[in-house]
Design an enzyme around this catalytic site. Structure first.
Site, short mmCIF file in Angstrom:
data_model
loop_
_atom_site.label_atom_id
_atom_site.label_comp_id
_atom_site.label_asym_id
_atom_site.label_seq_id
_atom_site.Cartn_x
_atom_site.Cartn_y
_atom_site.Cartn_z
N VAL A 79 0.81 -1.05 -0.21
CA VAL A 79 0.04 0.08 0.02
C VAL A 79 0.87 1.23 0.04
O VAL A 79 1.84 1.33 0.92
CB VAL A 79 -0.83 0.08 1.02
CG1 VAL A 79 -1.89 1.25 1.26
CG2 VAL A 79 -1.91 -1.16 1.29
N ALA A 124 4.24 4.09 3.24
CA ALA A 124 4.14 2.70 2.57
C ALA A 124 3.86 1.58 3.58
O ALA A 124 4.56 1.76 4.58
CB ALA A 124 4.84 2.49 1.27
N LYS A 125 3.46 0.56 3.31
CA LYS A 125 3.69 -0.70 3.80
C LYS A 125 3.35 -1.82 3.03
O LYS A 125 2.72 -1.80 2.14
CB LYS A 125 2.87 -0.56 5.30
CG LYS A 125 3.35 -1.56 6.24
CD LYS A 125 4.38 -0.86 6.94
CE LYS A 125 5.02 -1.41 8.38
NZ LYS A 125 5.97 -0.90 9.15
N GLY A 126 3.87 -3.06 3.38
CA GLY A 126 3.88 -4.17 2.54
C GLY A 126 3.74 -5.73 3.50
O GLY A 126 4.23 -5.29 4.57
N ASP A 165 10.49 -5.42 8.73
CA ASP A 165 9.58 -5.43 9.75
C ASP A 165 9.27 -6.65 10.23
O ASP A 165 10.34 -7.45 10.36
CB ASP A 165 8.12 -4.82 8.84
CG ASP A 165 6.96 -4.16 9.77
OD1 ASP A 165 6.32 -4.96 10.27
OD2 ASP A 165 7.18 -3.06 10.04
#
Length: 435
Positions: A79, A124-126, A165
């Site tokens: 995202v 952002a992040k995934g 992460d």
């Protein structure tokens, strides 16, 4: 890029104690704070709509051939929440509890976090829905490379820069960088941060989040006129963030009275022997097998008599059900979103000084920014320079957040959101809207 929405072939069972506890939708839980801050700022309706919507949500199928020859298809997300201030920045997690709501919430958090410490990044992040504890290194490598290929159109030093992460690390980042570089036909070190030092990683990166927590806690103790030496600290979560935070706080003169991991916690009102605890954990033992301190639960650690509480484990562990029993003077949020909106009201009424996540744990993304700068310049700093520059940014950001909170007579959390939203909105106003 056309997003696809496959159904994962693996069965995902939610644990009894769901990660989000009181929050059915983590994005809306987080955005309730956004709404409060935006209203206080008088944010224009158009900008409100823009900032409440992620720019891009990507869902990809991630087929992987397992070591036994079977093929499993996992679901991956990336995202991109907002890139008005610069390229998107945010980690990749491998976990069974990954969901699009969670990834979107974390991408928004990254947007505000980067703005709070005034970095030229967006958020952002995934993540991939999987259980890496049941996978071999070879399977994780194949998963990483296929996921990277699936989202490669958005990746790049000027567009989207991942980092480690939950359940990912330097090695995973090395695979992401290598996969991206193979597609680009030349080595691109700046496409990820949190890499091994030998591949363009930064000194001080691993300790950065914990060091940031220590620095803002030091400033909070100073602000509240609480002596730093001997200040009692309880740390929930003993992973990278929690363990480094505990270590650095102890070295600064604070007394660590309790720590916990997924198995439970240990407590000694006179202070734990951290060196002994570290030796125990480094032997791959959980804290529930440590015998030189009293055993307590992860709920009990929240209610201990102490000056500082550091929730550094999961989201939404402080809720309306347990917030009233917290007696700590300061809460430093090492984890993302450890406190629900309902709990905020209780903590505020009790006068507890909360250092919100988007400030408290911003040390990691700050040193990721330093790594990106070093990679792009091809010139690397010594650790003393990294630590000095991190301290300057964290202390200055703490002052800006508390000044904003005091000016508007709001909590530190809403003050931090107001500061972040104001900075992101200002750039949108200057850039205008392309139509």
């Amino acid at each position: 890029m056309t997003a696809i929405n496959p159904r994962p072939s693996q069965t995902v069972m939610k644990p009894e104690k769901d990660r989000f506890l009181a929050a059915e939708n983590p994005f809306e839980e987080m955005m309730s704070r956004f709404d409060d801050a935006a209203k206080r700022l008088g944010l224009e309706p158009g900008l409100y709509k823009i900032l409440r919507m992620p720019e891009k949500q990507i869902t990809v199928a991630v087929p992987v051939r397992l070591d036994n020859g079977d093929v499993e298809v996992y679901t991956g997300y990336r995202v991109i929440y907002n890139t008005s201030r610069g390229p998107a920045k945010g980690g990749i997690r491998f976990d069974l509890q990954v969901s699009l709501d969670e990834v979107t919430a974390l991408a928004a958090w990254m947007t505000w976090k980067c703005a709070v410490v005034n970095l030229p990044f967006g958020g952002a992040k995934g993540g991939v829905i999987c259980d890496p504890t049941t996978m071999s290194n070879s399977e994780i490598e194949r998963l990483t490379r296929r996921y990277t290929t699936g989202i490669i159109e958005t990746l790049g030093p000027d567009s989207d820069i991942p980092a480690p992460d939950v359940n990912t690390n330097e090695r995973v980042m090395a695979w992401v960088m290598d996969t991206y570089s193979m597609h680009k036909r030349h080595t691109v070190t700046a496409v990820v941060t949190g890499k091994p030092i030998e591949m363009g990683g930064s000194l001080g990166r691993r300790e950065a989040t914990g060091r940031g927590c220590m620095l803002v806690t030091r400033e909070a103790l100073k602000k509240l006129n609480i002596p730093l030496k001997g200040a009692r600290v309880a740390v929930q979560g003993f992973g990278n963030v929690g363990s480094v935070t505990a270590d650095l706080m102890a070295k600064a003169g604070m007394t660590i009275v309790a720590v916990s991991d997924k198995s439970g916690g240990i407590y000694d009102p006179k202070g734990l022997d951290l060196l002994d605890v570290f030796k125990h954990v480094q032997g791959k033992h959980l804290l529930n097998t440590y015998t030189r301190a009293k055993h307590i639960s992860n709920q009990e650690i929240l209610h201990l008599d102490c000056e500082v509480l550091v929730p550094a484990a999961l989201e939404n562990v402080i809720t309306h059900d347990n917030a009233a029993a917290i007696t700590a003077r300061i809460i430093c949020e090492g984890a993302n979103g450890p406190t629900t909106a309902a709990a905020d009201e209780i903590l505020n009424a009790k006068g507890i000084f909360v250092i919100p996540d988007i400030l408290a744990n911003a040390g990691g993304v700050t040193v990721s920014y330093f790594e990106w700068v070093q990679d792009r310049g091809g010139y690397f700093w010594d650790e003393e320079t990294v630590i000095s520059r991190l301290e300057k940014i964290m202390v200055h950001s703490f002052d800006e957040v508390t000044t904003m909170a005091e000016k508007h007579k709001v909590s530190n959390r809403i003050g931090a959101y107001m500061l972040a939203i104001e900075r992101v909105a200002a750039v949108h106003r200057l850039r205008g809207m392309y139509a």
